[in-house]
Design a protein around this motif. Structure first.
Motif, PDB file in Angstrom:
ATOM      1  N   MET A   5       0.843  -1.191   0.000  1.00  0.00           N
ATOM      2  CA  MET A   5       0.000   0.000   0.000  1.00  0.00           C
ATOM      3  C   MET A   5       0.878   1.240   0.000  1.00  0.00           C
ATOM      4  O   MET A   5       1.741   1.401   0.844  1.00  0.00           O
ATOM      5  CB  MET A   5      -0.906   0.008   1.234  1.00  0.00           C
ATOM      6  CG  MET A   5      -1.836   1.198   1.290  1.00  0.00           C
ATOM      7  SD  MET A   5      -3.090   1.003   2.548  1.00  0.00           S
ATOM      8  CE  MET A   5      -3.871   2.614   2.488  1.00  0.00           C
ATOM      9  N   GLU A  39      -7.873 -13.361   1.169  1.00  0.00           N
ATOM     10  CA  GLU A  39      -8.061 -12.162   0.355  1.00  0.00           C
ATOM     11  C   GLU A  39      -8.975 -11.167   1.059  1.00  0.00           C
ATOM     12  O   GLU A  39      -8.744  -9.955   1.024  1.00  0.00           O
ATOM     13  CB  GLU A  39      -8.628 -12.529  -1.030  1.00  0.00           C
ATOM     14  CG  GLU A  39      -7.634 -13.190  -1.955  1.00  0.00           C
ATOM     15  CD  GLU A  39      -6.391 -12.327  -2.162  1.00  0.00           C
ATOM     16  OE1 GLU A  39      -6.544 -11.128  -2.453  1.00  0.00           O
ATOM     17  OE2 GLU A  39      -5.280 -12.856  -2.024  1.00  0.00           O
ATOM     18  N   GLN A  85      -8.074  -7.311   2.469  1.00  0.00           N
ATOM     19  CA  GLN A  85      -8.836  -6.107   2.167  1.00  0.00           C
ATOM     20  C   GLN A  85      -9.241  -5.373   3.434  1.00  0.00           C
ATOM     21  O   GLN A  85      -9.191  -4.136   3.502  1.00  0.00           O
ATOM     22  CB  GLN A  85     -10.081  -6.449   1.342  1.00  0.00           C
ATOM     23  CG  GLN A  85     -10.809  -5.233   0.793  1.00  0.00           C
ATOM     24  CD  GLN A  85      -9.917  -4.361  -0.067  1.00  0.00           C
ATOM     25  OE1 GLN A  85      -9.291  -4.822  -1.016  1.00  0.00           O
ATOM     26  NE2 GLN A  85      -9.834  -3.069   0.268  1.00  0.00           N
ATOM     27  N   PHE A  95      -7.814   3.577  -4.826  1.00  0.00           N
ATOM     28  CA  PHE A  95      -7.189   2.662  -5.793  1.00  0.00           C
ATOM     29  C   PHE A  95      -5.675   2.817  -5.798  1.00  0.00           C
ATOM     30  O   PHE A  95      -4.932   1.826  -5.730  1.00  0.00           O
ATOM     31  CB  PHE A  95      -7.752   2.946  -7.189  1.00  0.00           C
ATOM     32  CG  PHE A  95      -7.128   2.119  -8.281  1.00  0.00           C
ATOM     33  CD1 PHE A  95      -7.539   0.818  -8.507  1.00  0.00           C
ATOM     34  CD2 PHE A  95      -6.127   2.648  -9.077  1.00  0.00           C
ATOM     35  CE1 PHE A  95      -6.958   0.051  -9.512  1.00  0.00           C
ATOM     36  CE2 PHE A  95      -5.539   1.896 -10.077  1.00  0.00           C
ATOM     37  CZ  PHE A  95      -5.963   0.589 -10.301  1.00  0.00           C
ATOM     38  N   GLN A 152      -4.089   1.665  -2.286  1.00  0.00           N
ATOM     39  CA  GLN A 152      -4.188   0.253  -1.935  1.00  0.00           C
ATOM     40  C   GLN A 152      -3.577  -0.683  -2.962  1.00  0.00           C
ATOM     41  O   GLN A 152      -3.375  -1.864  -2.671  1.00  0.00           O
ATOM     42  CB  GLN A 152      -5.655  -0.118  -1.690  1.00  0.00           C
ATOM     43  CG  GLN A 152      -6.254   0.555  -0.472  1.00  0.00           C
ATOM     44  CD  GLN A 152      -7.591  -0.027  -0.078  1.00  0.00           C
ATOM     45  OE1 GLN A 152      -8.293  -0.624  -0.882  1.00  0.00           O
ATOM     46  NE2 GLN A 152      -7.958   0.162   1.183  1.00  0.00           N
ATOM     47  N   ARG A 153      -3.236  -0.177  -4.140  1.00  0.00           N
ATOM     48  CA  ARG A 153      -2.724  -1.074  -5.178  1.00  0.00           C
ATOM     49  C   ARG A 153      -1.254  -0.848  -5.527  1.00  0.00           C
ATOM     50  O   ARG A 153      -0.649  -1.689  -6.191  1.00  0.00           O
ATOM     51  CB  ARG A 153      -3.573  -0.914  -6.446  1.00  0.00           C
ATOM     52  CG  ARG A 153      -5.056  -1.232  -6.276  1.00  0.00           C
ATOM     53  CD  ARG A 153      -5.303  -2.711  -6.025  1.00  0.00           C
ATOM     54  NE  ARG A 153      -4.835  -3.526  -7.101  1.00  0.00           N
ATOM     55  CZ  ARG A 153      -5.502  -3.733  -8.241  1.00  0.00           C
ATOM     56  NH1 ARG A 153      -6.679  -3.165  -8.432  1.00  0.00           N
ATOM     57  NH2 ARG A 153      -4.993  -4.507  -9.177  1.00  0.00           N
ATOM     58  N   LYS A 188       0.695  -3.106 -14.074  1.00  0.00           N
ATOM     59  CA  LYS A 188       1.447  -4.292 -13.663  1.00  0.00           C
ATOM     60  C   LYS A 188       2.921  -3.953 -13.495  1.00  0.00           C
ATOM     61  O   LYS A 188       3.576  -4.405 -12.551  1.00  0.00           O
ATOM     62  CB  LYS A 188       1.278  -5.404 -14.701  1.00  0.00           C
ATOM     63  CG  LYS A 188       2.014  -6.679 -14.362  1.00  0.00           C
ATOM     64  CD  LYS A 188       1.811  -7.730 -15.445  1.00  0.00           C
ATOM     65  CE  LYS A 188       2.587  -9.004 -15.129  1.00  0.00           C
ATOM     66  NZ  LYS A 188       2.404 -10.025 -16.193  1.00  0.00           N
ATOM     67  N   ARG A 209       3.430  -2.027 -10.224  1.00  0.00           N
ATOM     68  CA  ARG A 209       3.296  -2.889  -9.051  1.00  0.00           C
ATOM     69  C   ARG A 209       4.473  -3.858  -8.911  1.00  0.00           C
ATOM     70  O   ARG A 209       4.692  -4.414  -7.832  1.00  0.00           O
ATOM     71  CB  ARG A 209       1.990  -3.693  -9.132  1.00  0.00           C
ATOM     72  CG  ARG A 209       0.764  -2.857  -8.810  1.00  0.00           C
ATOM     73  CD  ARG A 209      -0.514  -3.622  -9.079  1.00  0.00           C
ATOM     74  NE  ARG A 209      -0.583  -4.894  -8.393  1.00  0.00           N
ATOM     75  CZ  ARG A 209      -0.987  -5.062  -7.128  1.00  0.00           C
ATOM     76  NH1 ARG A 209      -1.361  -4.000  -6.421  1.00  0.00           N
ATOM     77  NH2 ARG A 209      -1.048  -6.253  -6.592  1.00  0.00           N
TER      78      ARG A 209
END
Length: 313
Positions: free
Chosen positions: A1, A105, A109, A145, A148-149, A276, A279
């Motif tokens: 995060m 999962e 979250q 978004f 958290q991603r 991608k 990340r």
């Protein structure tokens, strides 16, 4: 995060100590997740911990079943320890869970949602000052978004407001990564029209038959202004780091005859691969990265007032 180091013109804990909080966040997140996950997988760990505390305190309490004790702690009073200063530790009690996470999962979250609350607090308060945050930011889907991603070592300035020649200037979203600075402008429509990019002041949105095409302000104009001020602030402190400009649409196609100069265009077809790649960065925090963050935070505006308890003192 990712870490929210600046939100608009709200006071940030990161501007209070830019070099301490990024590393503290990563360390706390790791420790808290390990404890969170262990207790979810093995409720008896919490039972052992509670029994030890009871023995040390000489307290005798009525014992429930292992599961009931863990469930009571997990649902009614889960906590995350939040450090404010080296000498002060604050326990933040979280909102009750409506039900236990059934899968890993779901657990992740829940954990990310709680971290988001902490990040919003860190981005709007210090130990002595606090800002009043517009409630819309707590529900902002784009902000959620991004935070958290993206990886932990990405520092996010969400549309910060800089002080330029005694004037307030709002900029685009700024990502400060271990390898450079990226300025982001999101152009997303509620419908699936195609956006026609160009060099003009406005971009055209394709229209249905017999309808007049709509137009939007060319996002490159704002990106160039943001880049100009960022370069100026960093140059004054002799900080050299790559700076990129990116226009993004997760919902629409963006068509253009020629690619804009030194700007990347990412539409809904190319976004998955672009994201991608972001990340997949697993580099640690860099000193130059923190130097950039400190410089930009120093030049940003912050409005706040003393916490009530400090005013009373």
């Amino acid at each position: 995060m990712a870490q929210l180091i600046k939100l608009q013109d709200y006071i940030s804990r990161y501007e209070w100590d830019t070099y301490r909080y990024p590393t503290q966040y990563i360390r706390q997140k790791k420790d808290q997740w390990e404890r969170f996950y262990s207790e979810w997988r093995n409720p008896s760990l919490q039972e052992e911990s509670e029994e030890k505390e009871q023995a040390e305190a000489g307290e005798e309490k009525e014992k429930n079943s292992l599961f009931q004790k863990w469930r009571q702690r997990f649902i009614k009073s889960p906590v995350i320890v939040e450090e404010l200063t080296p000498d002060e530790e604050v326990v933040k009690r979280q909102k009750p869970l409506l039900k236990l996470p059934a899968t890993e999962e779901e657990l992740k979250q829940v954990f990310l949602d709680r971290l988001l609350e902490i990040q919003m607090k860190w981005a709007s308060s210090t130990v002595s000052q606090v800002s009043v945050v517009d409630s819309s930011y707590f529900k902002d889907p784009l902000l959620r978004f991004l935070l958290q991603r993206l990886p932990d070592t990405y520092l996010v300035m969400y549309r910060p407001i800089f002080e330029v020649k005694q004037a307030a200037v709002e900029t685009d979203i700024i990502l400060i990564t271990p390898i450079g600075v990226e300025i982001l402008s999101f152009v997303e429509l509620e419908t699936d029209e195609v956006i026609m990019a160009g060099d003009e002041r406005t971009w055209t949105i394709t229209a249905q038959k017999n309808e007049v095409p709509n137009r939007i302000i060319n996002p490159l104009l704002s990106l160039k202004r943001s880049e100009k001020w960022i370069k100026r602030f960093l140059k004054e402190e002799r900080i050299d780091i790559p700076i990129k400009k990116t226009v993004i649409s997760r919902t629409n196609r963006i068509l253009y005859a020629t690619s804009p100069y030194q700007t990347e265009i990412i539409d809904h077809l190319t976004f998955p691969e672009w994201f991608k790649e972001k990340r997949s960065v697993h580099l640690p925090l860099k000193k130059r990265q923190l130097n950039v963050a400190e410089s930009l935070l120093r030049n940003s505006l912050s409005y706040s007032f003393p916490r009530p308890e400090w005013e009373e003192e």
